[in-house]
Design a protein around this motif. Structure first.
Motif, PDB file in Angstrom:
ATOM      1  N   THR A   6       0.755  -1.239   0.009  1.00 47.88           N
ATOM      2  CA  THR A   6       0.061   0.110   0.074  1.00 47.88           C
ATOM      3  C   THR A   6       0.858   1.350  -0.063  1.00 47.88           C
ATOM      4  N   PHE A   7       2.138   1.242   0.696  1.00 46.90           N
ATOM      5  CA  PHE A   7       2.769   2.320   0.906  1.00 46.90           C
ATOM      6  C   PHE A   7       3.322   2.691  -0.288  1.00 46.90           C
ATOM      7  N   GLU A   8       4.076   1.590  -0.822  1.00 45.78           N
ATOM      8  CA  GLU A   8       4.865   1.732  -2.254  1.00 45.78           C
ATOM      9  C   GLU A   8       4.021   2.307  -3.489  1.00 45.78           C
ATOM     10  N   ALA A   9       2.445   1.999  -3.304  1.00 43.46           N
ATOM     11  CA  ALA A   9       1.600   2.340  -4.283  1.00 43.46           C
ATOM     12  C   ALA A   9       1.492   4.130  -4.363  1.00 43.46           C
ATOM     13  N   HIS A  10       1.933   4.653  -3.020  1.00 48.70           N
ATOM     14  CA  HIS A  10       1.863   5.872  -3.100  1.00 48.70           C
ATOM     15  C   HIS A  10       3.217   6.696  -2.832  1.00 48.70           C
ATOM     16  N   ARG A  11       4.147   5.902  -2.923  1.00 45.58           N
ATOM     17  CA  ARG A  11       5.476   6.620  -2.655  1.00 45.58           C
ATOM     18  C   ARG A  11       6.015   7.602  -3.642  1.00 45.58           C
ATOM     19  N   SER A  12       5.480   7.394  -4.857  1.00 49.81           N
ATOM     20  CA  SER A  12       5.971   8.566  -5.804  1.00 49.81           C
ATOM     21  C   SER A  12       5.278   9.684  -5.331  1.00 49.81           C
ATOM     22  N   ARG A  13       4.014   9.518  -5.240  1.00 47.90           N
ATOM     23  CA  ARG A  13       3.187  10.770  -4.931  1.00 47.90           C
ATOM     24  C   ARG A  13       3.635  11.505  -3.739  1.00 47.90           C
ATOM     25  N   LEU A  14       4.157  10.563  -2.766  1.00 52.31           N
ATOM     26  CA  LEU A  14       4.459  11.317  -1.324  1.00 52.31           C
ATOM     27  C   LEU A  14       5.608  12.081  -1.577  1.00 52.31           C
ATOM     28  N   PHE A  15       6.761  11.374  -2.428  1.00 52.13           N
ATOM     29  CA  PHE A  15       8.077  11.951  -2.733  1.00 52.13           C
ATOM     30  C   PHE A  15       7.705  13.292  -3.403  1.00 52.13           C
ATOM     31  N   GLU A  51      -4.505   6.572   1.109  1.00 54.93           N
ATOM     32  CA  GLU A  51      -3.573   7.856   0.402  1.00 54.93           C
ATOM     33  C   GLU A  51      -3.836   9.202   1.265  1.00 54.93           C
ATOM     34  N   ALA A  52      -5.079   9.400   1.704  1.00 58.56           N
ATOM     35  CA  ALA A  52      -5.602  10.443   2.363  1.00 58.56           C
ATOM     36  C   ALA A  52      -4.623  10.406   3.808  1.00 58.56           C
ATOM     37  N   TRP A  53      -4.507   9.152   4.252  1.00 54.90           N
ATOM     38  CA  TRP A  53      -3.866   9.272   5.579  1.00 54.90           C
ATOM     39  C   TRP A  53      -2.430   9.452   5.336  1.00 54.90           C
ATOM     40  N   LEU A  54      -1.605   8.837   4.233  1.00 54.33           N
ATOM     41  CA  LEU A  54      -0.342   8.909   3.966  1.00 54.33           C
ATOM     42  C   LEU A  54      -0.032  10.431   3.644  1.00 54.33           C
ATOM     43  N   VAL A  55      -0.783  11.057   2.892  1.00 52.18           N
ATOM     44  CA  VAL A  55      -0.556  12.357   2.272  1.00 52.18           C
ATOM     45  C   VAL A  55      -0.642  13.436   3.573  1.00 52.18           C
ATOM     46  N   THR A  56      -1.673  13.293   4.421  1.00 50.89           N
ATOM     47  CA  THR A  56      -1.739  14.171   5.545  1.00 50.89           C
ATOM     48  C   THR A  56      -0.416  14.141   6.488  1.00 50.89           C
TER      49      THR A  56
END
Length: 295
Positions: A6-15, A51-56
């Motif tokens: 789950t985290f890896e799916a959003h890593r690029s966006r977070l970076f 995604e919302a949690w990780l972006v926050t």
């Protein structure tokens, strides 16, 4: 999907968000790593929108880090500019095709004019297409306040951005003409290539020759390059290359990178010049000699 996937799916966006927020690849990588640690420790059974949690989490960590960095930069010698994430003397066609995916140094420099929360709100809205209903709880602000922050940020960013969409080759040719004029100390030619209200911002960090305040006006900037030519260091080699995917002037001393220069233009004249000569930001570990034109 497990926690890691789950985290890896959003890593690029977070970076991407963290890098735009902080203007530093290493700081962005630290924020992404800290977000991963928090994600591992969180009770994920109650998280409906990962995604919302990780972006926050990444945004709040980034804002905290940016606030701390701003405090530290109060003691920085001269203007602070974001460190380049990629410097290339001869980019391949494949790398040139990826330019749209990179963040220009000039744009990151413009973002430095914004406060931490203002910068976060602007990026979430403009770069990541979040709506105000999503941004407000993330920043702990009302939707009305977020609208105001984005509006103010948009005005500041637009004021510092190019007024025209300039084809990459046109901008590169203009910058190459400027490099040739600067290298030979041709004051009239330099002046003609600059807008009358042009500015030069130089980051030496107290470790390289640099202008400690933004220099305003085509004539004053041209005089600076003329003066540098008069003190010319024979060990300096000027080359064209790219910084963060955009055309740039690279200056080497005895084969070691001493400074990089990027510019904002309308395709005919240059409005802004940003120079980084702080060796800590160039990965060289070399302090510029007093006689060298590193700014």
């Amino acid at each position: 999907m497990n926690a890691e996937n789950t985290f890896e799916a959003h890593r690029s966006r977070l970076f991407g968000l963290s890098y735009r927020l902080l203007g530093s690849r290493s700081d962005a990588e630290d924020v992404v790593q800290d977000t991963w640690l928090r994600w591992q420790q969180a009770d994920r059974t109650g998280i409906r929108d990962p995604e919302a949690w990780l972006v926050t989490a990444a945004t709040r960590l980034g804002i905290d880090r940016l606030r701390a960095a701003r405090t530290q930069r109060e003691h920085y010698t001269g203007p602070w500019l974001p460190p380049p994430s990629e410097i290339d003397e001869s980019p391949s066609p494949e790398q040139s095709a990826e330019v749209a995916e990179q963040v220009s140094l000039a744009f990151l420099a413009v973002l430095e004019r914004l406060g931490p929360e203002e910068r976060a709100a602007f990026l979430l809205k403009e770069a990541f297409d979040y709506d105000y209903a999503q941004i407000a709880p993330l920043l702990g602000q009302s939707e009305a306040n977020c609208r105001q922050m984005v509006h103010r940020a948009r005005e500041r960013v637009q004021a510092g951005r190019p007024r025209f969409d300039v084809p990459r080759e046109n901008h590169r040719r203009l910058l190459e003409r400027f490099m040739q004029a600067a290298r030979r100390g041709d004051q009239p030619a330099i002046t003609a290539l600059l807008r009358e209200d042009a500015q030069l911002v130089s980051d030496g960090g107290g470790k390289a020759v640099a202008v400690i305040r933004p220099l305003l006006g085509a004539i004053r900037i041209a005089r600076l390059f003329w003066a540098a030519y008069r003190r010319q260091d024979p060990a300096i080699d000027w080359r064209m290359g790219t910084v963060n995917g955009e055309p740039a002037i690279l200056r080497y001393r005895d084969g070691v990178l001493a400074a990089v220069m990027v510019a904002v233009s309308d395709g005919e004249r240059i409005s802004d010049i940003f120079t980084i000569a702080n060796p800590d930001k160039l990965g060289t570990g070399v302090t510029a000699k007093d006689g060298g034109a590193s700014w």
